[in-house]
Design a protein around this motif. Structure first.
Motif, mmCIF file in Angstrom:
data_model
loop_
_atom_site.group_PDB
_atom_site.id
_atom_site.type_symbol
_atom_site.label_atom_id
_atom_site.label_comp_id
_atom_site.label_asym_id
_atom_site.label_seq_id
_atom_site.Cartn_x
_atom_site.Cartn_y
_atom_site.Cartn_z
ATOM 1 N N HIS A 64 0.643 -1.098 -0.017
ATOM 2 C CA HIS A 64 -0.041 -0.085 -0.065
ATOM 3 C C HIS A 64 0.974 1.228 0.212
ATOM 4 O O HIS A 64 0.669 2.124 -0.888
ATOM 5 C CB HIS A 64 -0.852 0.059 1.350
ATOM 6 N N HIS A 100 3.865 7.525 5.051
ATOM 7 C CA HIS A 100 2.654 8.242 5.784
ATOM 8 C C HIS A 100 2.110 6.927 6.902
ATOM 9 O O HIS A 100 1.384 7.179 7.738
ATOM 10 C CB HIS A 100 1.474 8.439 4.856
ATOM 11 N N ASP A 101 2.557 5.605 6.508
ATOM 12 C CA ASP A 101 1.884 4.661 7.163
ATOM 13 C C ASP A 101 2.954 3.833 8.108
ATOM 14 O O ASP A 101 2.718 2.853 8.656
ATOM 15 C CB ASP A 101 1.051 3.431 6.551
ATOM 16 N N ASP A 172 -3.842 8.299 -0.655
ATOM 17 C CA ASP A 172 -3.972 7.199 0.279
ATOM 18 C C ASP A 172 -5.515 6.574 0.219
ATOM 19 O O ASP A 172 -5.346 5.129 -0.007
ATOM 20 C CB ASP A 172 -3.981 7.919 1.751
HETATM 21 ZN ZN ZN Z 1 -2.562 4.544 3.981
#
Ligand code: ZN
Length: 436
Positions: A64, A100-101, A172
């Protein structure tokens, strides 16, 4: 050449089932992917326990994260020459998308709930702390790690950069909807991303959509709505989450009460005690958690053993529709009967509630959401739900789903038929529908 502008000799290409290819040319991005903190995301599933409902959903946060990076890379290429876009922000946007994650832990949702952690603060700690990621980012500039963290936390000064990565229509969401649809195999969740990328325009500090692209955006909002109800809030997945949460609760309780584990949960002790440091946090992944669950199936504690057996072998709890506010009395009666039957309601009678707000416009006093704007032929901006009947129908509407989970097999096995009957009639009396 300065590090921040350094390019690889050739484009590195990752084969990706959703975007076909993920392309990397910047040295900085390539170096970030190679860090242990980023590689760790390969060992954390994007959808936690969803694979127990949709067996294909074994994809990782690594997949992802690369996907979000690729979408932002394409967005930036498209808006590169727009006067509202500051070319200096390109690398910043790419790094923020990729990272971001970064702070997600194993089975994020349940784990964070029990141990009162939040992945966002860990994303920040990894970016700013003593890590390989931080070293790479600092080579770009002393303030660069802070800028990346600020974009992810939505506090960065240039709101346009933030809106690419987190808004009601961002890279996202565009990645996870398509990716999760692909891996679960469901037919919803698909929308025409290429078209959306073609009709996006930066206007001042936000991305807007050319009005001719409205139907592609409607499709995106509806697919988000569908994915939440059909996949993310699936009641069977929530049953697995309930069990997972209870395993962590039980292990923590036992540890704090001096129970002697056959296999001491060394990696989890600081989580139980609430004094986790970044190093401990980064060491933990889903493989280590599974290895404890595997071993705990042979523990003496009956509850821990049973819950782990259930999780590992997918013997999940059954559920009924059950609003906790409406059924306070009934819940108390059920707890009483469960106790009488020797089933601890703290672990075996669990309410769970899911709710979602598919799209919203800005409202005072509510959680701030920047609406999606359409750019009309006369260049004026119009908020999406004012123009789209479909979106208007779901704007600002929160839908909630309450369930009560319990081990049906335990109740079936009760020898006291009166007690068994009393529990069944409470669970399945008027209004409560039986589902499996
Ligand atoms: Zn994400």
């Amino acid at each position: 050449m300065v590090y921040k502008n350094e390019q690889l000799n050739e484009v590195k290409v990752f084969k990706d089932p959703v975007h076909r290819y993920v392309r990397v040319k910047d040295r900085v991005v390539w170096d970030l992917i190679a860090t242990p903190e980023f590689q760790r995301l390969r060992r954390i599933k994007q959808l936690g326990t969803t694979y127990l409902t949709f067996h294909g959903a074994e994809h990782s946060r690594f997949n992802h994260s690369l996907g979000v990076y690729e979408i932002v890379r394409r967005m930036v290429n498209k808006i590169e020459n727009n006067p509202n876009w500051n070319k200096e922000e390109r690398l910043l946007a790419l790094c923020a998308a990729l990272l971001h994650d970064l702070g997600h832990g194993p089975f994020s949702h349940s784990f964070e709930k029990v141990f009162q952690l939040d992945h966002e603060s860990y994303t920040r700690k990894i970016i700013l702390g003593d890590t390989a990621v931080n070293k790479v980012l600092r080579k770009v500039g002393d303030d660069f790690p802070k800028a990346v963290a600020a974009v992810i936390e939505k506090t960065y000064k240039d709101k346009l950069v933030i809106s690419l990565i987190s808004s009601q229509m961002d890279a996202d969401r565009m990645d996870y909807l398509q990716r999760d649809a692909y891996y679960t195999g469901v037919s919803y969740g698909h929308f025409d991303m290429e078209r959306i990328l073609r009709v996006m325009r930066p206007v001042e500090d936000q991305v807007v959509i050319k009005s001719t692209g409205m139907h592609a955006v409607e499709d995106y909002i509806m697919s988000r709505y569908q994915m939440y109800w059909q996949v993310y809030f699936h009641p069977v997945t929530r049953s697995a989450d309930v069990i997972l949460t209870k395993i962590f609760h039980r292990a923590k309780y036992l540890y704090l009460n001096g129970y002697r584990f056959n296999l001491k949960p060394v990696q989890l002790i600081s989580f139980f005690k609430g004094n986790v440091c970044l190093k401990d946090y980064l060491k933990l992944d889903e493989a280590s958690v599974y290895s404890y669950f595997q071993q705990w199936q042979e523990e003496e504690d009956v509850i821990l053993r049973d819950l782990c057996e259930r999780f590992m072998n997918r013997r999940l709890f059954k559920y009924i529709e059950f609003s906790p506010e409406e059924h306070i009395e009934k819940r108390a009666q059920l707890e009483h009967l469960f106790r009488k039957a020797g089933i601890d309601p703290a672990y075996y009678l669990v309410s769970d509630s899911s709710s979602d707000l598919p799209y919203d416009v800005y409202r005072k006093g509510k959680e701030e959401r920047v609406p999606i704007y359409l750019q009309m032929p006369d260049k004026k901006l119009k908020e999406l739900s004012e123009h789209s009947t479909i979106v208007d129908a779901i704007t600002g509407k929160t839908r909630t789903d309450d369930k009560l989970y319990f081990p049906k097999d335990f109740i079936d096995q009760l020898e006291d038929t009166h007690l068994k009957q009393a529990i069944w009639s409470l669970l399945y009396e008027n209004g409560c529908t039986h589902e499996s």
